[in-house]
Motif scaffolding. Structure first.
Motif, PDB file in Angstrom:
ATOM      1  N   UNK A 137       0.832  -1.210   0.000  1.00 40.17           N
ATOM      2  CA  UNK A 137       0.000   0.000   0.000  1.00 40.17           C
ATOM      3  C   UNK A 137       0.865   1.258   0.000  1.00 40.17           C
ATOM      4  N   UNK A 138       0.570   2.183  -0.910  1.00 44.01           N
ATOM      5  CA  UNK A 138       1.207   3.492  -0.920  1.00 44.01           C
ATOM      6  C   UNK A 138       0.218   4.531  -0.405  1.00 44.01           C
ATOM      7  N   UNK A 139       0.647   5.349   0.559  1.00 40.89           N
ATOM      8  CA  UNK A 139      -0.223   6.400   1.102  1.00 40.89           C
ATOM      9  C   UNK A 139       0.168   7.730   0.477  1.00 40.89           C
ATOM     10  N   UNK A 140      -0.803   8.402  -0.150  1.00 43.02           N
ATOM     11  CA  UNK A 140      -0.542   9.704  -0.768  1.00 43.02           C
ATOM     12  C   UNK A 140      -1.535  10.732  -0.235  1.00 43.02           C
ATOM     13  N   UNK A 177       5.514  -7.332   8.621  1.00 44.74           N
ATOM     14  CA  UNK A 177       5.021  -6.091   8.022  1.00 44.74           C
ATOM     15  C   UNK A 177       6.077  -5.004   8.182  1.00 44.74           C
ATOM     16  N   UNK A 178       6.144  -4.124   7.189  1.00 45.78           N
ATOM     17  CA  UNK A 178       7.042  -2.979   7.244  1.00 45.78           C
ATOM     18  C   UNK A 178       6.243  -1.712   6.990  1.00 45.78           C
ATOM     19  N   UNK A 179       6.326  -0.784   7.923  1.00 47.06           N
ATOM     20  CA  UNK A 179       5.642   0.505   7.820  1.00 47.06           C
ATOM     21  C   UNK A 179       6.725   1.556   7.621  1.00 47.06           C
ATOM     22  N   UNK A 180       6.745   2.198   6.452  1.00 49.04           N
ATOM     23  CA  UNK A 180       7.895   3.032   6.080  1.00 49.04           C
ATOM     24  C   UNK A 180       7.430   4.431   5.654  1.00 49.04           C
ATOM     25  N   UNK A 181       8.017   5.453   6.291  1.00 48.72           N
ATOM     26  CA  UNK A 181       7.609   6.840   6.055  1.00 48.72           C
ATOM     27  C   UNK A 181       8.729   7.625   5.365  1.00 48.72           C
ATOM     28  N   UNK A 182       8.501   8.036   4.122  1.00 47.51           N
ATOM     29  CA  UNK A 182       9.410   8.863   3.323  1.00 47.51           C
ATOM     30  C   UNK A 182      10.869   8.385   3.410  1.00 47.51           C
ATOM     31  N   UNK A 183      11.159   7.192   2.878  1.00 40.85           N
ATOM     32  CA  UNK A 183      12.512   6.631   3.033  1.00 40.85           C
ATOM     33  C   UNK A 183      13.543   7.204   2.060  1.00 40.85           C
ATOM     34  N   UNK A 184      13.108   7.810   0.947  1.00 41.22           N
ATOM     35  CA  UNK A 184      14.069   8.165  -0.111  1.00 41.22           C
ATOM     36  C   UNK A 184      14.430   9.647  -0.136  1.00 41.22           C
ATOM     37  N   UNK A 185      13.986  10.418   0.871  1.00 36.06           N
ATOM     38  CA  UNK A 185      14.222  11.864   0.865  1.00 36.06           C
ATOM     39  C   UNK A 185      15.703  12.208   0.703  1.00 36.06           C
ATOM     40  N   UNK A 201       5.296   7.924   0.561  1.00 33.66           N
ATOM     41  CA  UNK A 201       6.398   8.407  -0.279  1.00 33.66           C
ATOM     42  C   UNK A 201       5.912   9.484  -1.238  1.00 33.66           C
ATOM     43  N   UNK A 202       6.812  10.449  -1.513  1.00 31.52           N
ATOM     44  CA  UNK A 202       6.511  11.458  -2.534  1.00 31.52           C
ATOM     45  C   UNK A 202       7.168  11.074  -3.860  1.00 31.52           C
ATOM     46  N   UNK A 203       7.879   9.950  -3.868  1.00 27.95           N
ATOM     47  CA  UNK A 203       8.589   9.521  -5.078  1.00 27.95           C
ATOM     48  C   UNK A 203       7.670   8.627  -5.916  1.00 27.95           C
ATOM     49  N   UNK A 204       7.196   9.177  -7.019  1.00 26.24           N
ATOM     50  CA  UNK A 204       6.223   8.454  -7.851  1.00 26.24           C
ATOM     51  C   UNK A 204       6.828   7.219  -8.499  1.00 26.24           C
ATOM     52  N   UNK A 205       8.120   7.283  -8.819  1.00 26.50           N
ATOM     53  CA  UNK A 205       8.791   6.123  -9.410  1.00 26.50           C
ATOM     54  C   UNK A 205       8.809   4.969  -8.408  1.00 26.50           C
ATOM     55  N   UNK A 209       8.407  18.197  -0.546  1.00 23.87           N
ATOM     56  CA  UNK A 209       7.089  18.461  -1.127  1.00 23.87           C
ATOM     57  C   UNK A 209       6.309  17.164  -1.233  1.00 23.87           C
ATOM     58  N   UNK A 210       4.975  17.257  -1.093  1.00 23.77           N
ATOM     59  CA  UNK A 210       4.146  16.084  -1.366  1.00 23.77           C
ATOM     60  C   UNK A 210       4.016  15.913  -2.878  1.00 23.77           C
ATOM     61  N   UNK A 211       3.449  14.791  -3.283  1.00 26.27           N
ATOM     62  CA  UNK A 211       3.336  14.471  -4.714  1.00 26.27           C
ATOM     63  C   UNK A 211       2.589  15.566  -5.472  1.00 26.27           C
TER      64      UNK A 211
END
Length: 483
Positions: free
Chosen positions: A34-37, A120-128, A153-157, A435-437
């Motif tokens: 799941x991606x949260x945007x 389960x892995x809950x991950x918040x903005x890992x690629x900033x 994540x804000x990274x669409x890729x 920035x958000x997406x």
């Protein structure tokens, strides 16, 4: 059947007097990805923290049925053991954590969550703070992960590569879409198209009914006017008058009934269309050099480390040029070298440069958000408001004192000021980081509508592909034109 890993039931999360989230029921299943945007401040991180038990709901129950790990970009990593191979792959230095850069801290925390298996892995903005290699490592580690993944994540890729479901957080509610980010965008576009069709149908039916009501009233008016005429006729005048009165009232009742039908129509608002805002250059800022920024025989060092040898470039007028490369390759150092007009750099004497750098912005003067832009721009009020709105400054946000705004708001405000300001060259260092997406997509529209020259550094692959006319990479001490 997949077992349930997390459940949220009848959730209400309040902060002061504001309801941040209101969720009837949500579930994360065993192999969900799941991606949260959502926009900054919408509640994405709060939703992840609810799942992780970092915060607790004001009302409702969160059930956790599995062993899980939680990654938060803001926390400092601890001294826990990590897999030796991961340490090498992520180039984690052998030094005290207090000496780590932001990117090195991120890589260490990722190595820690990847060093052991969790259901389960809950991950918040890992690629900033990750470069493209670090981001690719992150994707590969999770590509075949056998467990539940929930990712902000804000990274669409990254979202396109890893998730198969999107949770959109908006106005305190969560809406679920099947598919990755690209599929989510396609579904949102289809929703907008259907809404537009419903709006057009609503307008057409409303117009038809209003016209019918108007015709009934006009007929009733004609009956009234006919009554007033003096005519010499024989027959029962009393009956004739009563007949006309009855007919008139009947038409008026029919008109009233039609008007009530109009009121009962379900109103469908026209969907908002995101337009490209044009940023025109004034004559006073017009440049005539075909290449306003040039480098010749450029050598670049950081301490004893050589970053560039004998680099040469000509950045063309009115184009957006992106510089990419690994962390530590010299991208930001090159931007600073250009801004200082140091040895080997030639810049047009008429260039007026606006800069965005990765830093914490602090405002010393007391101004509102709107005043901050107005005092630094020649644009009219409607243009300023449109740009601020595109960057999610809505309602009373533009009246906020800039000394009290958050770091994310400060980032967005500075970017707005650059595009609306008195500049003809912009130099942007990692402008998408906080920035958000949706604001990244607004920034893309800004760049596509900007007439000046832009030089930017970014690790965001999708962003670079969307805005850059030319892409350079720093590789092995050379600046190489990639596209």
């Amino acid at each position: 059947m997949e077992k349930v890993s997390f459940e949220l039931e009848n959730i209400e999360l309040n902060y002061l007097d504001k309801t941040v989230l209101e969720i009837e029921r949500l579930a994360v299943h065993q192999f969900d990805r799941i991606g949260i945007v959502g926009k900054n401040g919408a509640g994405k991180s709060s939703l992840l923290k609810l799942l992780a038990g970092v915060i607790h709901p004001s009302i409702g129950i969160v059930k956790r049925h599995v062993d899980f790990v939680y990654f938060d970009q803001l926390t400092t990593p601890n001294e826990s053991e990590i897999d030796y191979d991961l340490k090498g792959k992520l180039a984690i230095p052998e030094t005290e954590i207090s000496n780590f850069s932001g990117g090195e801290q991120t890589r260490l925390k990722l190595a820690q969550i990847f060093s052991s298996y969790h259901e389960a892995r809950l991950i918040d903005e890992p690629t900033t703070h990750l470069d493209s290699d670090g981001t690719q490592f992150f994707i590969e580690e999770l590509m075949y992960y056998y467990g539940a993944l929930v990712l902000v994540s804000h990274d669409r890729y990254v979202l396109d590569q890893l998730v198969t479901k999107i949770w959109e957080v908006e106005d305190g509610t969560v809406k679920e879409y099947t598919g990755n980010y690209t599929e989510y965008v396609r579904q949102k576009a289809l929703e907008k198209k259907q809404l537009l069709e419903q709006h057009e149908k609503y307008i057409k039916e409303k117009t038809r009914l209003m016209k019918a009501a108007e015709e009934k009233l006009q007929k009733a008016e004609k009956v009234t006017q006919g009554d007033k005429k003096v005519t010499k006729v024989k027959g029962n005048r009393t009956f004739e008058t009563k007949s006309k009165g009855t007919s008139q009232k009947s038409m008026q009742r029919a008109a009233k009934a039609i008007e009530q039908r109009v009121e009962q129509l379900e109103m469908v608002e026209v969907p908002k269309e995101e337009q490209i805002i044009r940023f025109h250059q004034s004559n006073a800022l017009e440049l005539h050099n075909k290449f306003p920024i040039m480098g010749e025989s450029l050598k670049l060092k950081a301490g004893d480390k050589t970053l560039l040898r004998d680099a040469k470039f000509q950045f063309p007028l009115g184009k957006t040029i992106a510089i990419t490369g690994k962390n530590g390759s010299g991208k930001t150092t090159l931007l600073h070298h250009i801004l200082k007009q140091a040895e080997g750099i030639t810049i047009s004497p008429k260039a007026v440069i606006g800069t965005y750098q990765q830093m914490e912005y602090r405002f010393t003067k007391e101004e509102t958000v709107f005043e901050y832009i107005k005092n630094r721009s020649d644009c009219n009020e409607s243009k300023i408001r449109a740009v601020l709105h595109a960057m999610n400054f809505t309602g009373n946000d533009i009246k906020k004192n800039i000394q009290n705004i958050s770091g994310g708001e400060a980032t967005r405000l500075v970017l707005c000021q650059l595009f609306l300001g008195r500049y003809n060259v912009l130099v942007l260092d990692e402008p998408t980081n906080f920035l958000d997406v949706f604001c990244i997509e607004a920034l893309e529209r800004f760049l596509n509508g900007y007439e000046g020259t832009v030089l930017l550094v970014s690790h965001d692959r999708t962003f670079v592909e969307s805005v850059a006319d030319s892409v350079y990479a720093i590789e092995e001490q050379k600046l190489i034109l990639k596209s």
